[in-house]
Motif scaffolding. Sequence first.
Motif, short mmCIF file in Angstrom:
data_model
loop_
_atom_site.label_atom_id
_atom_site.label_comp_id
_atom_site.label_asym_id
_atom_site.label_seq_id
_atom_site.Cartn_x
_atom_site.Cartn_y
_atom_site.Cartn_z
N LEU A 9 36.84 -2.29 13.30
CA LEU A 9 37.05 -1.55 14.54
C LEU A 9 37.05 -0.04 14.30
N ILE A 10 37.59 0.37 13.17
CA ILE A 10 37.57 1.79 12.82
C ILE A 10 36.12 2.27 12.67
N ILE A 11 35.28 1.45 12.06
CA ILE A 11 33.86 1.79 11.91
C ILE A 11 33.18 1.88 13.28
N SER A 12 33.51 0.92 14.17
CA SER A 12 32.92 0.92 15.51
C SER A 12 33.30 2.20 16.27
N VAL A 13 34.56 2.58 16.19
CA VAL A 13 35.02 3.80 16.86
C VAL A 13 34.31 5.04 16.28
N TYR A 14 34.17 5.06 14.96
CA TYR A 14 33.49 6.17 14.29
C TYR A 14 32.04 6.28 14.77
N ASN A 15 31.34 5.14 14.87
CA ASN A 15 29.94 5.15 15.32
C ASN A 15 29.80 5.64 16.75
N ILE A 16 30.77 5.27 17.60
CA ILE A 16 30.74 5.73 18.99
C ILE A 16 30.92 7.25 19.05
N PHE A 17 31.83 7.77 18.24
CA PHE A 17 32.04 9.23 18.20
C PHE A 17 30.81 9.95 17.66
N MET A 18 30.07 9.30 16.74
CA MET A 18 28.84 9.88 16.23
C MET A 18 27.79 10.00 17.35
N LYS A 19 27.78 9.02 18.25
CA LYS A 19 26.88 9.11 19.40
C LYS A 19 27.25 10.29 20.28
N LEU A 20 28.55 10.51 20.42
CA LEU A 20 29.03 11.61 21.24
C LEU A 20 28.58 12.95 20.68
N SER A 21 28.70 13.10 19.36
CA SER A 21 28.30 14.36 18.71
C SER A 21 26.79 14.53 18.70
N ALA A 22 26.05 13.38 18.73
CA ALA A 22 24.59 13.46 18.70
C ALA A 22 23.99 13.61 20.09
N GLY A 23 24.83 13.53 21.12
CA GLY A 23 24.34 13.68 22.49
C GLY A 23 23.73 12.44 23.07
N THR A 24 23.93 11.27 22.42
CA THR A 24 23.37 10.01 22.93
C THR A 24 24.45 9.14 23.57
N PHE A 25 25.60 9.71 23.81
CA PHE A 25 26.75 8.98 24.36
C PHE A 25 26.52 8.71 25.85
#
Length: 560
Positions: free
Chosen positions: A501-517
Amino acid sequence: MNGLTLVGIAMVVLLLAYLLYGRWLAKTWGIDETARTPAYRFEDGQDYVPASKFTVFSHQFNSIAGAGPVTGPIIAAMFGWLPAFLWLLIGGIFFGAVQDFTALYASVKNDGKSMGLIIERYIGKTGKKLFLLFCWLFTLLVIAAFADILAGTFNGFTKDGGQNVPGAAAASISVIYIFAALIFGLFLKFSKTGEFVKFIVGVILVVAMLWLGIANPLYYDGQTWRLVVFGYCFVASVLPMWLLKHPRDYLSVFLLLGMIFGGAIGIIVANPEIQMPMFAGWTVKNQPLFPILFITIACGAVSGFHSLVSSGTSSKSIANERDMLSVGYGAMLVETLLGVVALVIACSAAQGGGLPTGTPFQIFGNAVGGFFTMFGLPAHISTCVIMMCVSALAMTTIDAVTRIGRMSLQEFFAPAEGESQSFIVKIITNTYVSTIITLALAYALCLAGYASIWPLFGAANQLLSALVLTALAVFLRVTGRKGWMLYVPMTFMFVVTMSALIISVYNIFMKLSAGTFVMMVDGLQLVIALALMTLAVLVVFNCWKELFTAKVNKNIAAAH
């Protein structure tokens, strides 16, 4: 490596596990064959309905199997066939089957109550509320993931606009299947036939719906089928068990066992070689083997969802306590075998060390369909039948999950004994309203696609298993039974799933920083992931506190 060898090893190991470990658990905890089960004591014609061992086994097996044992092992094959094979056997025997049997056992010994109500009795009201909320959020992920897989499989058109005949035929069979189950349910309700006549009529219905469906494929796009699947979930959630669920599960077992048998025979005759590497590395496609392997293969090894079926529906149909071992422990081992068969078939169809393109259902269906052509069955017919079989599994899962999600929401808002119920609560706990709320949020998640939902679903599923195993350990302790066999599984699954779950949350935040959120998709997933982690920590805290401080309650122990 030879595929037949792997399947043979799995069959021998699983049979020995049932005869030795499974029976030892039943003997250790105690089975009372003379006791009146909750199915008889609370028979209401709706949820509490006594049924034969084979009928309950069929319901348990079809409900827990679903798409998991086909989807999970095929996706996990990217790490190599050996890690997936070992986890299927170890997890299935010592984790999954133990959880399923213990959950069924605890529920039958507690008037057929669900896991949430069992937790309330042995841990407290706070633990119950937290667990029910966790369960409800989890059911949203299950419905979303499996509904999207079904919609993709039923899609009557390929990406280039051509007709997808196997998918359209599988969809047609599935629609006919629903009406066949309703007719079969009415027949069983009012004819009071014996098991032999029931069997013959069931076989005739299965053959008829396969013939009609293949002859009349339905060509609609994935979005249309997504709406149809959600509509079916609503109907299945509110109808009585005897009218749709029990007859559907009974008919499904013919398809499921036939699929396993056909796949096994195909492996024996074709004697295929595994085309995937034994071990592909500790990190594949930027995914670490730990913890991803253990949350990708869920239903074939251990699945928290199974405990909801064991305690939510199956326990209310057990006619004799002696049936619990085959229903709880045995059904899980057969599912593990299905996972091994799916792994071997998919790895045998691989080319150049990589799996064919398509959904896991399509990979599995095309491979097994190819086996059946060796017996003279046309390729398109065999592929249609196999795709229908795996689709039937997914449908028996999502209709059970919708029912469980609806019940979890109702139990969460239900007032304590003696408390008044507000107008808003009355509306929310209405069967139709609670079902609509559950399906509406699941539909929003479904828009993300199963590929993005599956890691989050797998983590939540396995985390649910950790919570259930911990709660069951408390039950065993309070009732004076040995529970040490649950300690390693519950601890391991908690560590694995929290990491995932920590990995999943991290990947979602990476989408946010990449502008694909995407707010409606990624935002909802982020909220659910954080909520699941918080609820899990709180539930485990309440359970562990009780586990290491509770003493044997002689009155409760005597009553069980």
